[in-house]
Write a protein that holds these residues in place. Structure first.
Motif, PDB file in Angstrom:
ATOM      1  N   TRP A  65       0.902  -1.405  -0.052  1.00  0.00           N
ATOM      2  CA  TRP A  65      -0.077  -0.022   0.050  1.00  0.00           C
ATOM      3  C   TRP A  65       0.880   1.095  -0.265  1.00  0.00           C
ATOM      4  CZ3 TRP A  65      -5.183   1.260  -0.387  1.00  0.00           C
ATOM      5  CH2 TRP A  65      -6.039  -0.023  -0.470  1.00  0.00           C
ATOM      6  N   ALA A  66       2.113   1.470   0.987  1.00  0.00           N
ATOM      7  CA  ALA A  66       2.994   2.359   0.988  1.00  0.00           C
ATOM      8  C   ALA A  66       3.551   2.656  -0.607  1.00  0.00           C
ATOM      9  CB  ALA A  66       4.013   2.144   1.710  1.00  0.00           C
ATOM     10  N   VAL A  67       3.941   1.875  -1.318  1.00  0.00           N
ATOM     11  CA  VAL A  67       4.491   1.931  -2.667  1.00  0.00           C
ATOM     12  C   VAL A  67       3.170   2.284  -3.489  1.00  0.00           C
ATOM     13  CG1 VAL A  67       5.546   0.819  -4.614  1.00  0.00           C
ATOM     14  CG2 VAL A  67       6.230   0.238  -2.383  1.00  0.00           C
ATOM     15  N   VAL A  70       2.657   6.092  -2.849  1.00  0.00           N
ATOM     16  CA  VAL A  70       3.748   6.702  -3.884  1.00  0.00           C
ATOM     17  C   VAL A  70       3.407   7.094  -5.305  1.00  0.00           C
ATOM     18  CG1 VAL A  70       6.347   6.898  -4.450  1.00  0.00           C
ATOM     19  CG2 VAL A  70       5.697   6.117  -2.083  1.00  0.00           C
ATOM     20  N   ALA A  71       3.115   5.890  -5.648  1.00  0.00           N
ATOM     21  CA  ALA A  71       2.800   5.909  -7.296  1.00  0.00           C
ATOM     22  C   ALA A  71       1.665   6.708  -7.366  1.00  0.00           C
ATOM     23  CB  ALA A  71       2.650   4.646  -7.822  1.00  0.00           C
ATOM     24  N   MET A  72       0.483   6.801  -6.711  1.00  0.00           N
ATOM     25  CA  MET A  72      -0.677   7.631  -6.848  1.00  0.00           C
ATOM     26  C   MET A  72      -0.492   9.094  -6.235  1.00  0.00           C
ATOM     27  SD  MET A  72      -3.205   4.639  -5.722  1.00  0.00           S
ATOM     28  CE  MET A  72      -4.906   5.318  -6.334  1.00  0.00           C
ATOM     29  N   MET A  73      -0.059   9.246  -5.292  1.00  0.00           N
ATOM     30  CA  MET A  73      -0.033  10.502  -4.835  1.00  0.00           C
ATOM     31  C   MET A  73       1.006  11.491  -4.941  1.00  0.00           C
ATOM     32  SD  MET A  73      -3.142  10.267  -3.491  1.00  0.00           S
ATOM     33  CE  MET A  73      -3.180  11.801  -2.936  1.00  0.00           C
ATOM     34  N   LEU A  74       2.215  11.046  -5.294  1.00  0.00           N
ATOM     35  CA  LEU A  74       3.221  11.935  -5.472  1.00  0.00           C
ATOM     36  C   LEU A  74       3.093  12.864  -6.851  1.00  0.00           C
ATOM     37  CD1 LEU A  74       6.945  10.538  -5.041  1.00  0.00           C
ATOM     38  CD2 LEU A  74       5.618  12.514  -3.814  1.00  0.00           C
ATOM     39  N   PRO A  75       2.378  12.348  -7.948  1.00  0.00           N
ATOM     40  CA  PRO A  75       1.977  13.102  -9.040  1.00  0.00           C
ATOM     41  C   PRO A  75       0.740  14.067  -8.647  1.00  0.00           C
ATOM     42  CG  PRO A  75       2.063  10.897  -9.920  1.00  0.00           C
ATOM     43  CD  PRO A  75       2.238  10.855  -8.373  1.00  0.00           C
ATOM     44  N   ALA A  76      -0.065  13.802  -7.784  1.00  0.00           N
ATOM     45  CA  ALA A  76      -1.063  14.944  -7.288  1.00  0.00           C
ATOM     46  C   ALA A  76      -0.355  15.747  -6.411  1.00  0.00           C
ATOM     47  CB  ALA A  76      -2.224  14.194  -6.586  1.00  0.00           C
ATOM     48  N   ALA A  77       0.740  15.381  -5.585  1.00  0.00           N
ATOM     49  CA  ALA A  77       1.304  16.609  -4.578  1.00  0.00           C
ATOM     50  C   ALA A  77       2.313  17.323  -5.530  1.00  0.00           C
ATOM     51  CB  ALA A  77       2.072  15.896  -3.459  1.00  0.00           C
ATOM     52  N   ALA A  78       2.883  16.802  -6.732  1.00  0.00           N
ATOM     53  CA  ALA A  78       3.803  17.602  -7.449  1.00  0.00           C
ATOM     54  C   ALA A  78       3.571  19.190  -7.374  1.00  0.00           C
ATOM     55  CB  ALA A  78       4.329  16.900  -8.754  1.00  0.00           C
ATOM     56  N   PRO A  79       2.542  19.485  -7.795  1.00  0.00           N
ATOM     57  CA  PRO A  79       2.211  21.068  -7.806  1.00  0.00           C
ATOM     58  C   PRO A  79       2.776  21.850  -6.511  1.00  0.00           C
ATOM     59  CG  PRO A  79       0.492  19.883  -8.846  1.00  0.00           C
ATOM     60  CD  PRO A  79       1.239  18.988  -8.360  1.00  0.00           C
ATOM     61  N   MET A  80       2.221  21.161  -5.684  1.00  0.00           N
ATOM     62  CA  MET A  80       2.546  21.701  -4.197  1.00  0.00           C
ATOM     63  C   MET A  80       3.963  21.861  -3.963  1.00  0.00           C
ATOM     64  SD  MET A  80       1.542  23.344  -1.285  1.00  0.00           S
ATOM     65  CE  MET A  80      -0.085  22.909  -1.176  1.00  0.00           C
ATOM     66  N   ILE A  81       4.900  20.593  -4.190  1.00  0.00           N
ATOM     67  CA  ILE A  81       5.841  20.398  -3.915  1.00  0.00           C
ATOM     68  C   ILE A  81       6.726  21.377  -4.886  1.00  0.00           C
ATOM     69  CG2 ILE A  81       8.014  18.673  -3.829  1.00  0.00           C
ATOM     70  CD1 ILE A  81       5.793  16.576  -3.489  1.00  0.00           C
ATOM     71  N   TYR A 110       5.262  14.324   4.115  1.00  0.00           N
ATOM     72  CA  TYR A 110       4.116  14.112   3.137  1.00  0.00           C
ATOM     73  C   TYR A 110       3.759  12.680   3.275  1.00  0.00           C
ATOM     74  CZ  TYR A 110       0.964  13.865  -0.884  1.00  0.00           C
ATOM     75  OH  TYR A 110      -0.127  13.611  -1.423  1.00  0.00           O
ATOM     76  N   LEU A 111       4.964  11.895   3.041  1.00  0.00           N
ATOM     77  CA  LEU A 111       4.917  10.342   2.797  1.00  0.00           C
ATOM     78  C   LEU A 111       4.796   9.747   4.058  1.00  0.00           C
ATOM     79  CD1 LEU A 111       7.623  10.074  -0.280  1.00  0.00           C
ATOM     80  CD2 LEU A 111       5.177  10.105  -0.358  1.00  0.00           C
ATOM     81  N   VAL A 112       5.106  10.336   4.979  1.00  0.00           N
ATOM     82  CA  VAL A 112       4.875   9.824   6.436  1.00  0.00           C
ATOM     83  C   VAL A 112       3.415   9.549   6.615  1.00  0.00           C
ATOM     84  CG1 VAL A 112       5.073  10.070   8.840  1.00  0.00           C
ATOM     85  CG2 VAL A 112       6.967  10.268   7.585  1.00  0.00           C
ATOM     86  N   VAL A 113       2.664  10.540   6.349  1.00  0.00           N
ATOM     87  CA  VAL A 113       1.142  10.636   6.410  1.00  0.00           C
ATOM     88  C   VAL A 113       0.641   9.416   5.826  1.00  0.00           C
ATOM     89  CG1 VAL A 113      -1.017  11.717   6.070  1.00  0.00           C
ATOM     90  CG2 VAL A 113       1.104  13.183   6.978  1.00  0.00           C
ATOM     91  N   TRP A 114       0.881   9.459   4.497  1.00  0.00           N
ATOM     92  CA  TRP A 114       0.549   8.379   3.503  1.00  0.00           C
ATOM     93  C   TRP A 114       0.962   6.919   3.938  1.00  0.00           C
ATOM     94  CZ3 TRP A 114      -4.010   8.517   1.174  1.00  0.00           C
ATOM     95  CH2 TRP A 114      -4.458   9.692   0.557  1.00  0.00           C
ATOM     96  N   GLY A 115       2.202   6.734   4.625  1.00  0.00           N
ATOM     97  CA  GLY A 115       2.610   5.714   5.111  1.00  0.00           C
ATOM     98  C   GLY A 115       1.714   5.116   6.346  1.00  0.00           C
ATOM     99  N   ALA A 116       1.459   6.019   7.188  1.00  0.00           N
ATOM    100  CA  ALA A 116       0.428   5.690   8.186  1.00  0.00           C
ATOM    101  C   ALA A 116      -0.945   5.372   7.533  1.00  0.00           C
ATOM    102  CB  ALA A 116       0.160   7.078   9.028  1.00  0.00           C
ATOM    103  N   PHE A 117      -1.627   6.091   6.593  1.00  0.00           N
ATOM    104  CA  PHE A 117      -2.644   5.316   6.053  1.00  0.00           C
ATOM    105  C   PHE A 117      -2.468   4.003   5.511  1.00  0.00           C
ATOM    106  CE2 PHE A 117      -4.896   4.405   2.083  1.00  0.00           C
ATOM    107  CZ  PHE A 117      -6.170   4.738   2.388  1.00  0.00           C
ATOM    108  N   SER A 118      -1.224   3.825   4.962  1.00  0.00           N
ATOM    109  CA  SER A 118      -0.980   2.549   4.352  1.00  0.00           C
ATOM    110  C   SER A 118      -0.890   1.369   5.571  1.00  0.00           C
ATOM    111  CB  SER A 118       0.432   2.492   3.554  1.00  0.00           C
ATOM    112  OG  SER A 118       0.340   3.514   2.551  1.00  0.00           O
ATOM    113  N   ALA A 119      -0.373   1.641   6.605  1.00  0.00           N
ATOM    114  CA  ALA A 119      -0.505   0.715   7.623  1.00  0.00           C
ATOM    115  C   ALA A 119      -1.851   0.475   7.981  1.00  0.00           C
ATOM    116  CB  ALA A 119       0.263   1.268   8.893  1.00  0.00           C
ATOM    117  N   ALA A 120      -2.639   1.478   8.082  1.00  0.00           N
ATOM    118  CA  ALA A 120      -4.179   1.243   8.366  1.00  0.00           C
ATOM    119  C   ALA A 120      -4.846   0.272   7.279  1.00  0.00           C
ATOM    120  CB  ALA A 120      -4.933   2.458   8.527  1.00  0.00           C
TER     121      ALA A 120
END
Length: 259
Positions: A65-67, A70-81, A110-120
């Motif tokens: 899920w964590a990987v 990364v594949a799904m959310m980094l492109p969406a976060a790219a403008p902010m980054i 940012y990825l730590v947050v989604w890492g926590a979601f991945s654990a859930a």
């Protein structure tokens, strides 16, 4: 320092940051393609995992899920980054020299947050597997569970919390103006806060992976593309309303098939 030189440095930072995001995203997708092929081969040979899950299995699911995040959310976060990297550079080159703020720490948080979601999500997958509500081959939820997930997603798409989080994700400059903090700790805190807004905007859409199949890469790509469009389009709120209504209709149809 001249404005042209400062702008040149800002462009360089954007290019390096974008290159790093592209590399991470491509590596994540390559991993998913490889894992998907391995799982398909195992299913064809009748080697699907039918034994009760262990903690190790749940941990491996969380890594998957964590990987995927990364594949799904980094492109969406790219403008902010990218805006973050540009603002950071311009602040550093301005008179008075603002403290260094690490873009890498912003992305990591940012990825730590989604890492926590991945654990859930890994725990949720374990629970669905234990309750025999998840198919072994496609990791797709049973019709009743899938219908309820569709209904929950449709309702959430129409909530004020969804719109509030989406608004913060759609306006990088507005977020940075209100949330800016100096130093490495500030970078990490900003990354966490942006990750939480992004999570609030998109978490329920990620649960739809159980509906289409967790390793259905076409479905994964479709959700990733929708998340990106929802954040980039000026009419993102309208997109959320339309998608929410569509999901509710889909949920009604799915639940009707069950009962």
């Amino acid at each position: 320092m001249s404005d042209s030189f400062a702008e040149s440095l800002a462009r360089r930072d954007r290019a390096l940051t974008l290159a790093g995001l592209v590399v991470l995203t491509v590596l994540a997708w390559l991993y998913l393609f490889r894992l998907g092929r391995e799982m398909a081969d195992m299913a064809e040979m009748g080697m699907a995992h039918t034994e009760p899950w262990t903690v190790t299995d749940a941990g491996l699911a969380a890594v998957m899920w964590a990987v995927m995040m990364v594949a799904m959310m980094l492109p969406a976060a790219a403008p902010m980054i990218l805006v973050f990297a540009t603002v950071n550079r311009k602040r550093r080159e301005a008179p008075g020299t603002a403290p260094y703020v690490n873009t890498t720490l912003f992305v990591l948080a940012y990825l730590v947050v989604w890492g926590a979601f991945s654990a859930a999500a890994g725990l949720a997958q374990w629970g669905l597997h234990s309750a025999v509500l998840l198919s072994e081959d496609a990791m797709q939820a049973a019709p009743l569970a899938g219908g309820l997930l569709l209904a929950a997603a449709g309702i959430y798409q129409l909530t004020p919390l969804k719109y509030a989080c989406l608004a913060r994700c759609q306006t990088p400059i507005g977020f940075l103006l209100s949330e800016w903090r100096d130093g490495n700790r500030g970078a990490f805190v900003m990354g966490l806060r942006h990750g939480l807004f992004c999570l609030g905007c998109c978490w329920v859409l990620m649960t739809l992976l159980f509906v289409g199949g967790v390793m259905n890469l076409v479905w994964v790509a479709a959700i990733a593309a929708f998340v990106l469009l929802e954040k980039l389009l000026p009419a993102g709120r309208l997109v959320s309303v339309i998608s929410g209504g569509t999901l509710l209709v889909w949920a009604a149809w799915a639940l009707f098939q069950v009962f």
